[in-house]
Structure formats: structure tokens, C-alpha cells
Design an enzyme around this catalytic site. Structure first.
Site, PDB file in Angstrom:
ATOM      1  N   GLY A 222     -12.413   5.511  -5.008  1.00 56.82           N
ATOM      2  CA  GLY A 222     -11.578   4.637  -3.658  1.00 56.82           C
ATOM      3  C   GLY A 222     -11.806   5.385  -2.845  1.00 56.82           C
ATOM      4  N   PRO A 264     -16.060   9.302  -6.173  1.00 55.45           N
ATOM      5  CA  PRO A 264     -16.246   8.266  -5.462  1.00 55.45           C
ATOM      6  C   PRO A 264     -17.303   6.851  -5.833  1.00 55.45           C
ATOM      7  CG  PRO A 264     -17.158   9.932  -4.799  1.00 55.45           C
ATOM      8  CD  PRO A 264     -16.536  10.501  -5.866  1.00 55.45           C
ATOM      9  N   GLY A 265     -17.035   5.675  -5.634  1.00 59.14           N
ATOM     10  CA  GLY A 265     -18.539   4.607  -6.093  1.00 59.14           C
ATOM     11  C   GLY A 265     -18.302   3.700  -5.073  1.00 59.14           C
ATOM     12  N   ARG A 266     -18.095   3.200  -4.470  1.00 58.50           N
ATOM     13  CA  ARG A 266     -18.416   2.504  -3.447  1.00 58.50           C
ATOM     14  C   ARG A 266     -18.692   3.435  -2.672  1.00 58.50           C
ATOM     15  NH1 ARG A 266     -15.923  -2.162  -2.685  1.00 58.50           N
ATOM     16  NH2 ARG A 266     -13.510  -1.825  -3.804  1.00 58.50           N
ATOM     17  N   ARG A 302     -18.040 -10.970  -4.530  1.00 58.21           N
ATOM     18  CA  ARG A 302     -16.155 -10.297  -4.263  1.00 58.21           C
ATOM     19  C   ARG A 302     -16.435 -11.044  -2.864  1.00 58.21           C
ATOM     20  NH1 ARG A 302     -16.661  -6.775  -0.558  1.00 58.21           N
ATOM     21  NH2 ARG A 302     -14.532  -5.489  -1.330  1.00 58.21           N
ATOM     22  N   TYR A 306     -12.337 -11.482  -4.422  1.00 58.46           N
ATOM     23  CA  TYR A 306     -11.816 -10.810  -4.006  1.00 58.46           C
ATOM     24  C   TYR A 306     -11.008 -11.247  -2.363  1.00 58.46           C
ATOM     25  CZ  TYR A 306     -12.671  -6.985  -7.181  1.00 58.46           C
ATOM     26  OH  TYR A 306     -12.636  -6.712  -7.891  1.00 58.46           O
ATOM     27  N   CYS A 334     -22.502 -24.379  -7.878  1.00 61.06           N
ATOM     28  CA  CYS A 334     -21.833 -26.314  -8.402  1.00 61.06           C
ATOM     29  C   CYS A 334     -20.203 -25.884  -8.612  1.00 61.06           C
ATOM     30  CB  CYS A 334     -21.694 -26.622  -9.113  1.00 61.06           C
ATOM     31  SG  CYS A 334     -20.908 -28.323  -9.083  1.00 61.06           S
ATOM     32  N   GLU A 335     -19.324 -24.867  -7.221  1.00 62.32           N
ATOM     33  CA  GLU A 335     -17.845 -25.022  -7.199  1.00 62.32           C
ATOM     34  C   GLU A 335     -18.013 -24.811  -5.408  1.00 62.32           C
ATOM     35  OE1 GLU A 335     -15.779 -23.881  -9.561  1.00 62.32           O
ATOM     36  OE2 GLU A 335     -17.525 -23.716 -10.935  1.00 62.32           O
TER      37      GLU A 335
END
Length: 406
Positions: A222, A264-266, A302, A306, A334-335
Site C-alpha cells: 500500500g 509493495p506493488g504501486r 483508474r 477511482y 463511447c461513454e
């Protein structure tokens, strides 16, 4: 401040011309720096870093991460296969899934990979399965932190086993002859202050004392990076305080050389990546300026999922750029919600200019899709000598339209 890839307009345009648009670009030097920073958090001899591969599973990046001495965790059989392809041995992989089937747990255990269960019911399923008797479990410490409600995993969330159910863990393990050899937790994703992380670590260490045969405790990840010029997470201060907690715990724990893990990842991959794309339209609609690009939310999820911020820059042609204007940068899906950045003060680009989306190395490509039947982009690595090479090719229409297997 963020550690970012430095590309000139000529370099960005050259990469797009060579590999196509949109395009994920990664910097090997930044990736290696981040690995080394996390490894330096503690001098405890049995301190270990597991990269949380869900952030980015590109096999070539995994190979680099492995050469930096990191191990890895996995959330699915697919991640396990990618990690094996990158050279990780079974003992270097930790399977920490959520709400998976017994078949998936068997997939990992049959390969000699340590499995963590996420609930008491999973522990019972595993116990009655005849699989190896060594097992880990995920604790929910009741403490959460992260950049938004969707990524806070401690406290009231679907993850882990409550602290007041730890007695049941021991009871179920005894009934099935299981040895609890690991406890792990994860409180959420992207925090830039360490108080909650350290408080959760204290809870984990306290719980670990109730299990005398542990081989490791895993504090989770995190660790955040700044996306919009926030102060960086103070790794030196975090390391000092964390090392104190580790010393207190390991000094009193009955088993020598117990492993202490962070995952950790991010923090490892976010800043090493930039997403390049192309501006295809600039228009005014009812008083708002829209800059249309080929970076739809099938390419970068993202901001839509988020409401996340990514810094934007334009690599402009000589006649582009100029004074700042309030613009909204959109994709080609198309949104109406397909927005990369809303109401940003940026130089107005021209069609044909290149756009760069910063901090795109984590939860970028790993969350891509073929929505609107669009192709997923290529990925390119810039090595330490400044050369570039393709590390994942772009999808093809033939793959998109492939028939079912006979």
C-alpha cells in the site's frame, strides 16, 4: 515529488511512430531504484520484499524485479504463470487470493507455492482437501488506509479474518492437523503517511505471538507515490520506525530467524511508467473545451474507476502549446464518463500532438480491456543505456476475432 520519465517531444513522437499509439513506456532505471529503496527499509537479516504483481504483470518487468532480489505474490493462477515465466521459483511466490475456489488453491499448492486463506470457510475447505498441511491466513486488523473507499481493505471490507476470530483459526487448524506458518495483512492502497501502516503492523505482531510456529509475518503493501505533487512518503522515517517494531517482535518471538515481509506493488512500478497517446480532436461544446485522444478507459481505467488524478503533458508540434487554458481531456470510448482529466489548466494542443499520462506504471496495463472491441496497446522498455525495446506487442484484430477452440 514524483520520479518521472524524461522524454523530449522528438523521443515521444519517435516511440509512437515506431510502436504505435497508444503506448505504455517504462524506464528500467526508475524501476530498479524503487526496488532498492524498499529493500533498504530494514536491515533485519530475514527482511523480505514481495512485489505485489497485480500492479503490473509484464514478464520482462518481473524479470528485472527478480534480479533486484525481490520475491513476489500472486492473486490468481494467471499471475502465478506469469511469475513462473519470469523465473520465480515456487518458494519465491506467495499466493494471497480473495474468495477463490478450492481448485485455485490446489493449483498453487500442487506447484509447491505457499497458500494464504482469506476466511474461516476457506480454511475449512483447505483443511479437508488433503493439500499440504502448511498454510497461512490473512488477518483483517481493523485498520484501513488508502486513496479511496474502493481500495481500503482493512476494517469493514470483504478481506481477511477478523481479530476476534483468531481463536477459530487455531481451532480449525488443530481439527485438520494444519500448521499455521504465516500471517499476512493489507490495509489498503496508496497511503503517503505511515501512521496507519505502523499501527496495523503492531496489531499483526501482537496476533503473531499467538502462533508459535510461524515462519513469516507479512505486513502488506500500500506504500503510495505522489500523483499530484504531494510530499513523498518518507521512506527513511518509515524504515526507522518499522525496524524498531521488527526488533521488538523478533527479539521476543520463540522462533529464530522468522521472516518479516512487505509487499509493495504501486511503489515499485507506478513512477517508472508513462502512457503515450495521440490527440485526435479539439472542440468546443457548450462552453467547454474537449481534447479527444486515443487513451480511452479501456487503456487506462483508474480515472474513471477511482476518479484518480494523473498529471498530463502534451508533446506539442511547433505551432501547438501556448497559453494555459481550462480543458477536459477525453478518450475514444463511447461513454460520457470516458474522461482522463477534467478542467485542467494546460496548453491547448493540436490534433496530431502526443499526450503523456504520468505515473502509469501501476494499475495501467494490468487493468486494460478490449471494451468497444478496441485493441490493447503495446508496452516498451527504455533500458539503462537509453535504448528501447518491445516487451509486449499490441493486440491484433485477428486475436480479437479468434474463434472458439475446436
Amino acid at each position: 515529488m514524483t520520479d518521472r520519465i524524461h522524454l523530449s517531444t522528438e523521443q515521444a513522437r519517435g516511440l509512437i511512430e515506431k510502436y504505435g499509439s497508444p503506448l505504455y513506456v517504462y524506464d528500467e532505471g526508475i524501476l530498479r531504484r524503487r526496488c532498492r529503496e524498499v529493500r533498504a527499509l530494514s536491515a533485519y537479516p530475514c527482511f523480505r520484499v514481495n512485489y505485489s504483481a497485480k500492479a503490473n504483470t509484464n514478464i520482462e518487468l518481473l524479470k528485472i524485479i527478480r534480479t533486484e532480489g525481490l520475491q513476489v505474490d500472486a492473486m490468481s493462477p494467471g499471475e502465478i504463470l506469469a511469475e513462473e515465466a519470469a523465473g520465480f521459483a515456487p518458494e519465491e511466490i506467495f499466493f494471497v487470493p480473495n474468495n477463490v475456489s478450492l481448485e485455485e488453491m490446489r493449483f498453487a499448492a500442487d506447484r509447491g507455492i505457499m497458500v494464504s486463506v482469506d476466511s474461516l470457510s476457506q480454511l475449512e475447505q483447505y483443511g479437508g482437501s488433503g493439500l499440504p498441511r502448511r498454510i497461512a491466513f490473512r488477518l483483517n486488523p481493523g485498520i484501513g488506509a488508502g486513496h479511496g473507499a474502493k481500495v481500503i481493505t482493512g476494517g469493514k471490507s470483504k478481506f481477511g479474518i477478523e481479530r476476534n476470530q483468531v481463536g477459530r483459526v487455531r481451532e480449525i487448524a488443530a481439527r485438520f492437523g494444519l500448521r499455521i506458518v504465516g500471517i499476512n495483512q493489507h490495509i489498503g492502497s496508496l497511503f503517503l503517511k505511515d501512521e496507519d501502516y505502523l499501527a496495523a503492523a503492531e496489531v499483526l505482531f501482537e496476533t503473531a505471538r499467538k502462533f508459535p510456529e510461524l515462519e513469516f509475518v507479512d505486513l502488506g503493501g500500500g506504500l503510495g507515490v505522489p500523483y499530484r505533487n504531494e510530499p513523498r512518503l518518507d521512506m527513511e522515517a518509515l524504515g526507522a520506525r518499522l525496524s524498531g517494531l521488527i526488533t521488538d517482535f523478533t527479539g521476543a518471538y520463540p522462533r529464530e530467524n522468522i521472516g518479516v515481509v512487505v509487499e509493495p506493488g504501486r511503489y515499485i512500478t507506478a513512477e517508472c511508467g508513462v502512457l503515450l497517446g495521440t490527440v485526435h480532436s479539439v472542440k468546443e461544446n457548450y462552453g467547454e473545451t474537449y481534447v479527444g485522444t486515443d487513451i480511452g478507459f479501456n487503456v487506462l481505467m483508474r480515472p474513471v474507476l477511482y476518479d484518480s488524478w494523473h498529471d498530463i503533458r502534451f508533446f506539442s508540434s511547433p505551432e501547438g502549446g501556448g497559453d494555459l487554458r481550462k480543458i477536459t481531456v477525453t478518450g475514444n470510448i463511447c461513454e460520457s464518463g470516458d474522461i482522463l482529466a477534467r478542467d485542467r489548466e494546460l496548453p491547448l494542443p493540436r490534433p496530431g500532438d502526443i499526450i503523456g499520462v504520468e505515473n502509469a506504471g501501476a494499475y495501467g496495463y494490468s487493468m486494460t480491456s478490449n471494451y468497444n472491441s478496441r485493441l490493447r496497446p503495446a508496452e516498451v522498455l527504455i533500458d539503462r543505456a537509453g535504448g528501447d525495446r518491445l516487451i509486449r506487442r499490441r493486440d491484433t484484430y485477428a486475436e480479437l476475432l479468434r474463434p472458439p477452440a475446436p
